[in-house]
Design a protein around this motif. Structure first.
Motif, PDB file in Angstrom:
ATOM      1  N   ALA A  49       0.851  -1.191   0.000  1.00 55.56           N
ATOM      2  CA  ALA A  49       0.000   0.000   0.000  1.00 55.56           C
ATOM      3  C   ALA A  49       0.880   1.233   0.000  1.00 55.56           C
ATOM      4  O   ALA A  49       2.003   1.201   0.517  1.00 55.56           O
ATOM      5  CB  ALA A  49      -0.930   0.021   1.212  1.00 55.56           C
ATOM      6  N   ASN A  58      -3.337   3.803  -2.412  1.00 55.41           N
ATOM      7  CA  ASN A  58      -3.598   2.694  -3.324  1.00 55.41           C
ATOM      8  C   ASN A  58      -3.091   1.414  -2.680  1.00 55.41           C
ATOM      9  O   ASN A  58      -2.193   1.454  -1.834  1.00 55.41           O
ATOM     10  CB  ASN A  58      -2.981   2.907  -4.698  1.00 55.41           C
ATOM     11  CG  ASN A  58      -1.472   2.995  -4.668  1.00 55.41           C
ATOM     12  OD1 ASN A  58      -0.917   4.023  -4.318  1.00 55.41           O
ATOM     13  ND2 ASN A  58      -0.807   1.920  -5.027  1.00 55.41           N
ATOM     14  N   TYR A  59      -3.695   0.303  -3.074  1.00 52.42           N
ATOM     15  CA  TYR A  59      -3.447  -0.980  -2.440  1.00 52.42           C
ATOM     16  C   TYR A  59      -3.215  -2.078  -3.465  1.00 52.42           C
ATOM     17  O   TYR A  59      -3.753  -2.045  -4.572  1.00 52.42           O
ATOM     18  CB  TYR A  59      -4.652  -1.378  -1.585  1.00 52.42           C
ATOM     19  CG  TYR A  59      -4.967  -0.429  -0.465  1.00 52.42           C
ATOM     20  CD1 TYR A  59      -5.829   0.645  -0.661  1.00 52.42           C
ATOM     21  CD2 TYR A  59      -4.408  -0.607   0.803  1.00 52.42           C
ATOM     22  CE1 TYR A  59      -6.122   1.522   0.375  1.00 52.42           C
ATOM     23  CE2 TYR A  59      -4.700   0.260   1.834  1.00 52.42           C
ATOM     24  CZ  TYR A  59      -5.549   1.322   1.620  1.00 52.42           C
ATOM     25  OH  TYR A  59      -5.834   2.191   2.648  1.00 52.42           O
ATOM     26  N   ASP A  61      -4.081  -5.629  -4.903  1.00 47.82           N
ATOM     27  CA  ASP A  61      -5.383  -6.304  -4.962  1.00 47.82           C
ATOM     28  C   ASP A  61      -5.544  -7.314  -3.836  1.00 47.82           C
ATOM     29  O   ASP A  61      -6.651  -7.512  -3.315  1.00 47.82           O
ATOM     30  CB  ASP A  61      -5.544  -7.002  -6.312  1.00 47.82           C
ATOM     31  CG  ASP A  61      -5.769  -6.026  -7.457  1.00 47.82           C
ATOM     32  OD1 ASP A  61      -5.578  -6.436  -8.614  1.00 47.82           O
ATOM     33  OD2 ASP A  61      -6.124  -4.858  -7.186  1.00 47.82           O
ATOM     34  N   LYS A  64      -6.779  -5.404  -0.588  1.00 49.28           N
ATOM     35  CA  LYS A  64      -7.894  -4.451  -0.636  1.00 49.28           C
ATOM     36  C   LYS A  64      -9.049  -4.937   0.231  1.00 49.28           C
ATOM     37  O   LYS A  64      -9.428  -6.111   0.181  1.00 49.28           O
ATOM     38  CB  LYS A  64      -8.373  -4.266  -2.075  1.00 49.28           C
ATOM     39  CG  LYS A  64      -7.498  -3.354  -2.904  1.00 49.28           C
ATOM     40  CD  LYS A  64      -8.039  -3.197  -4.320  1.00 49.28           C
ATOM     41  CE  LYS A  64      -7.139  -2.296  -5.151  1.00 49.28           C
ATOM     42  NZ  LYS A  64      -7.606  -2.192  -6.559  1.00 49.28           N
ATOM     43  N   THR A  68      -5.525  -1.084   5.722  1.00 52.09           N
ATOM     44  CA  THR A  68      -5.725   0.352   5.582  1.00 52.09           C
ATOM     45  C   THR A  68      -4.435   1.080   5.906  1.00 52.09           C
ATOM     46  O   THR A  68      -3.869   0.885   6.990  1.00 52.09           O
ATOM     47  CB  THR A  68      -6.841   0.868   6.503  1.00 52.09           C
ATOM     48  OG1 THR A  68      -8.061   0.174   6.218  1.00 52.09           O
ATOM     49  CG2 THR A  68      -7.061   2.360   6.307  1.00 52.09           C
TER      50      THR A  68
END
Length: 119
Positions: A49, A58-59, A61, A64, A68
């Motif tokens: 991330a 953004n992370y 996949d 996700k 966080t």
């Protein structure tokens, strides 16, 4: 010079949670972006991330909805809240920061913190 110090790794059962922290210190004017990477056993290092100074994140996949990323600009610190952990999240997690000091720019890494997800 800039130092990144990580904390918060450890052993957790599947489905559990951990929170990683990474504090940057030293010659810093600004940090446009900070990120977490990880490297599992026998695997290449991968981006988990990233977050900008404006808060855009953004992370990968694979994380996700479970992980966080957040940051405290005043403390030059980035966090990674990891929930619903899976055995495949087991890895050494590294903090990365793009640091500006006056007219120079540098890319810095933390020493890594081990996260193990196992029953």
């Amino acid at each position: 010079q800039v130092q990144l110090v990580e904390s918060g790794g450890g052993l957790v059962q599947p489905g559990g949670s951990l929170r990683l922290s990474c504090a940057a210190s030293g010659r810093i004017s600004s940090i446009p972006s900070m990120a977490w990477y990880r490297q599992g056993p026998g695997k290449q290092r991968e981006l988990v991330a990233a977050i900008t100074s404006g808060g855009s994140a953004n992370y990968a996949d694979s994380v996700k909805g479970r992980f966080t990323i957040s940051r405290d600009g005043a403390k030059n610190t980035v966090y990674l809240q990891m929930n619903s952990l899976k055995p495949e999240d087991t890895a050494v997690y590294y903090c990365n920061a793009d640091v500006r000091w006056r007219t120079t720019r540098g890319d810095y890494w933390g020493q890594g913190t081990q996260v193990t997800v196992s029953a």
